[in-house]
Design a protein around this motif. Structure first.
Motif, PDB file in Angstrom:
ATOM      1  N   GLN A  42     -47.254  45.653  88.513  1.00 12.29           N
ATOM      2  CA  GLN A  42     -48.452  46.010  87.776  1.00 12.29           C
ATOM      3  C   GLN A  42     -49.349  44.784  87.669  1.00 12.29           C
ATOM      4  N   VAL A  43     -50.574  44.896  88.155  1.00 16.21           N
ATOM      5  CA  VAL A  43     -51.552  43.836  88.025  1.00 16.21           C
ATOM      6  C   VAL A  43     -52.757  44.486  87.370  1.00 16.21           C
ATOM      7  N   SER A  44     -52.949  44.244  86.109  1.00 13.67           N
ATOM      8  CA  SER A  44     -54.017  44.924  85.408  1.00 13.67           C
ATOM      9  C   SER A  44     -54.604  44.016  84.350  1.00 13.67           C
ATOM     10  N   HIS A  45     -55.896  44.150  84.149  1.00 14.29           N
ATOM     11  CA  HIS A  45     -56.556  43.369  83.111  1.00 14.29           C
ATOM     12  C   HIS A  45     -56.661  44.157  81.816  1.00 14.29           C
ATOM     13  N   ARG A  46     -56.250  45.405  81.841  1.00 13.54           N
ATOM     14  CA  ARG A  46     -56.305  46.235  80.636  1.00 13.54           C
ATOM     15  C   ARG A  46     -55.077  45.972  79.792  1.00 13.54           C
ATOM     16  N   GLU A  47     -55.279  45.809  78.493  1.00 15.05           N
ATOM     17  CA  GLU A  47     -54.164  45.517  77.604  1.00 15.05           C
ATOM     18  C   GLU A  47     -53.290  46.731  77.339  1.00 15.05           C
ATOM     19  N   ASP A  48     -53.823  47.953  77.512  1.00 16.13           N
ATOM     20  CA  ASP A  48     -53.036  49.142  77.219  1.00 16.13           C
ATOM     21  C   ASP A  48     -52.231  49.626  78.425  1.00 16.13           C
ATOM     22  N   SER A  49     -52.293  48.910  79.548  1.00 14.02           N
ATOM     23  CA  SER A  49     -51.561  49.310  80.743  1.00 14.02           C
ATOM     24  C   SER A  49     -50.088  48.950  80.623  1.00 14.02           C
ATOM     25  N   PRO A  50     -49.205  49.826  81.086  1.00 13.32           N
ATOM     26  CA  PRO A  50     -47.787  49.475  81.069  1.00 13.32           C
ATOM     27  C   PRO A  50     -47.508  48.388  82.094  1.00 13.32           C
ATOM     28  N   ILE A  51     -46.544  47.536  81.795  1.00 13.24           N
ATOM     29  CA  ILE A  51     -46.151  46.471  82.699  1.00 13.24           C
ATOM     30  C   ILE A  51     -44.907  46.933  83.455  1.00 13.24           C
ATOM     31  N   ILE A  52     -44.905  46.753  84.758  1.00 14.07           N
ATOM     32  CA  ILE A  52     -43.734  47.081  85.558  1.00 14.07           C
ATOM     33  C   ILE A  52     -42.686  46.020  85.271  1.00 14.07           C
ATOM     34  N   LYS A  53     -41.497  46.456  84.899  1.00 12.39           N
ATOM     35  CA  LYS A  53     -40.449  45.517  84.537  1.00 12.39           C
ATOM     36  C   LYS A  53     -39.451  45.386  85.673  1.00 12.39           C
ATOM     37  N   TYR A  54     -39.099  44.141  85.970  1.00  6.52           N
ATOM     38  CA  TYR A  54     -38.148  43.857  87.037  1.00  6.52           C
ATOM     39  C   TYR A  54     -37.082  42.940  86.500  1.00  6.52           C
ATOM     40  N   PRO A  55     -35.848  43.180  86.783  1.00  8.03           N
ATOM     41  CA  PRO A  55     -35.318  44.252  87.615  1.00  8.03           C
ATOM     42  C   PRO A  55     -35.244  45.578  86.853  1.00  8.03           C
ATOM     43  N   LYS A  56     -35.285  46.676  87.610  1.00  8.33           N
ATOM     44  CA  LYS A  56     -35.134  47.999  87.008  1.00  8.33           C
ATOM     45  C   LYS A  56     -33.756  48.078  86.368  1.00  8.33           C
ATOM     46  N   THR A  57     -33.704  48.667  85.178  1.00  3.23           N
ATOM     47  CA  THR A  57     -32.471  48.644  84.382  1.00  3.23           C
ATOM     48  C   THR A  57     -32.149  50.016  83.820  1.00  3.23           C
ATOM     49  N   ASP A  58     -30.877  50.378  83.905  1.00  2.00           N
ATOM     50  CA  ASP A  58     -30.351  51.574  83.240  1.00  2.00           C
ATOM     51  C   ASP A  58     -29.346  51.099  82.197  1.00  2.00           C
ATOM     52  N   ILE A  59     -29.365  51.727  81.017  1.00  2.00           N
ATOM     53  CA  ILE A  59     -28.405  51.390  79.959  1.00  2.00           C
ATOM     54  C   ILE A  59     -27.670  52.664  79.574  1.00  2.00           C
ATOM     55  N   PHE A  60     -26.340  52.570  79.540  1.00  2.00           N
ATOM     56  CA  PHE A  60     -25.502  53.711  79.195  1.00  2.00           C
ATOM     57  C   PHE A  60     -24.639  53.346  77.992  1.00  2.00           C
ATOM     58  N   GLN A  61     -24.362  54.336  77.177  1.00  2.00           N
ATOM     59  CA  GLN A  61     -23.484  54.149  76.019  1.00  2.00           C
ATOM     60  C   GLN A  61     -22.376  55.180  76.088  1.00  2.00           C
ATOM     61  N   THR A  62     -21.128  54.708  76.073  1.00  2.00           N
ATOM     62  CA  THR A  62     -19.987  55.612  76.029  1.00  2.00           C
ATOM     63  C   THR A  62     -19.382  55.513  74.636  1.00  2.00           C
ATOM     64  N   GLU A  63     -18.281  56.175  74.432  1.00  2.00           N
ATOM     65  CA  GLU A  63     -17.595  56.087  73.135  1.00  2.00           C
ATOM     66  C   GLU A  63     -17.163  54.665  72.809  1.00  2.00           C
ATOM     67  N   THR A  64     -16.839  53.889  73.852  1.00  2.00           N
ATOM     68  CA  THR A  64     -16.267  52.558  73.623  1.00  2.00           C
ATOM     69  C   THR A  64     -17.093  51.400  74.193  1.00  2.00           C
ATOM     70  N   ASP A  65     -18.020  51.671  75.106  1.00  2.00           N
ATOM     71  CA  ASP A  65     -18.707  50.586  75.805  1.00  2.00           C
ATOM     72  C   ASP A  65     -20.212  50.792  75.897  1.00  2.00           C
ATOM     73  N   ILE A  66     -20.913  49.670  76.115  1.00  2.00           N
ATOM     74  CA  ILE A  66     -22.317  49.663  76.515  1.00  2.00           C
ATOM     75  C   ILE A  66     -22.320  49.122  77.941  1.00  2.00           C
ATOM     76  N   ILE A  67     -23.013  49.813  78.843  1.00  2.00           N
ATOM     77  CA  ILE A  67     -23.026  49.425  80.250  1.00  2.00           C
ATOM     78  C   ILE A  67     -24.476  49.356  80.722  1.00  2.00           C
ATOM     79  N   LEU A  68     -24.825  48.242  81.369  1.00  2.00           N
ATOM     80  CA  LEU A  68     -26.154  48.064  81.928  1.00  2.00           C
ATOM     81  C   LEU A  68     -26.038  47.913  83.437  1.00  2.00           C
ATOM     82  N   LEU A  69     -26.931  48.563  84.158  1.00  2.01           N
ATOM     83  CA  LEU A  69     -27.032  48.417  85.609  1.00  2.01           C
ATOM     84  C   LEU A  69     -28.418  47.871  85.909  1.00  2.01           C
ATOM     85  N   LEU A  70     -28.473  46.713  86.546  1.00  5.64           N
ATOM     86  CA  LEU A  70     -29.740  46.099  86.916  1.00  5.64           C
ATOM     87  C   LEU A  70     -29.827  46.017  88.426  1.00  5.64           C
TER      88      LEU A  70
END
Length: 155
Positions: A42-70
């Protein structure tokens, strides 16, 4: 279309003059979508624009663990560092370009330093984090401390 949108489109057209750009515009994509697709960031001069975040991340929650995939394709684990403070996880690294002799015809992948700060769903100490890197995925996990709701006595 208001003047600010027209101005933004003019800036984009000057930077991304190619066939795919005009296809996306004519299909009715927003300026932010065109920027993301054309440049990958994301290359934008507008303040309300979303920023592309890198690396892409997924977060999962199980009964016992928190797991992140980047997702960090092309990286090597020696170029990645992780730090944590309570519920704040920071991932820093560098993506190095391949050492290919020749003329670049097309270059869609991004190289250089990156940093991503992630809000974790539960606090963790660094000694309790397990991290491994395989096939372009940084896999981070830790045991949950608070797996169930507990009553608190009012005094």
């Amino acid at each position: 279309m208001d003047f600010e949108k027209i101005k933004q489109w003019m800036e984009i057209t000057q930077k991304y003059q190619n066939g795919k750009f005009w296809e996306m515009v004519l299909e009715g994509n927003s300026a932010d979508e065109v920027l993301e697709e054309s440049d990958g960031h994301q290359v934008s001069h507008r303040e309300d624009s979303p920023i592309i975040k890198y690396p892409k991340t997924d977060i999962f929650q199980t009964e016992t663990d928190i797991i992140l995939l980047l997702e960090i394709p092309g990286a090597v684990k020696e170029d990645i560092s992780i730090s944590v403070s309570g519920t704040k996880l920071s991932v820093r690294g560098q993506l190095r370009p391949p050492l290919i002799q020749g003329v670049t015809i097309k270059n869609e992948r991004k190289y250089g330093e990156f940093e991503r700060n992630i809000d974790l769903p539960e606090p963790v100490d660094s000694k309790d984090i397990f991290a491994r890197f395989e096939n372009g995925l940084l896999i981070i996990s830790y045991r949950r401390r608070y797996t169930k709701e507990e009553p608190v006595m009012i005094r």
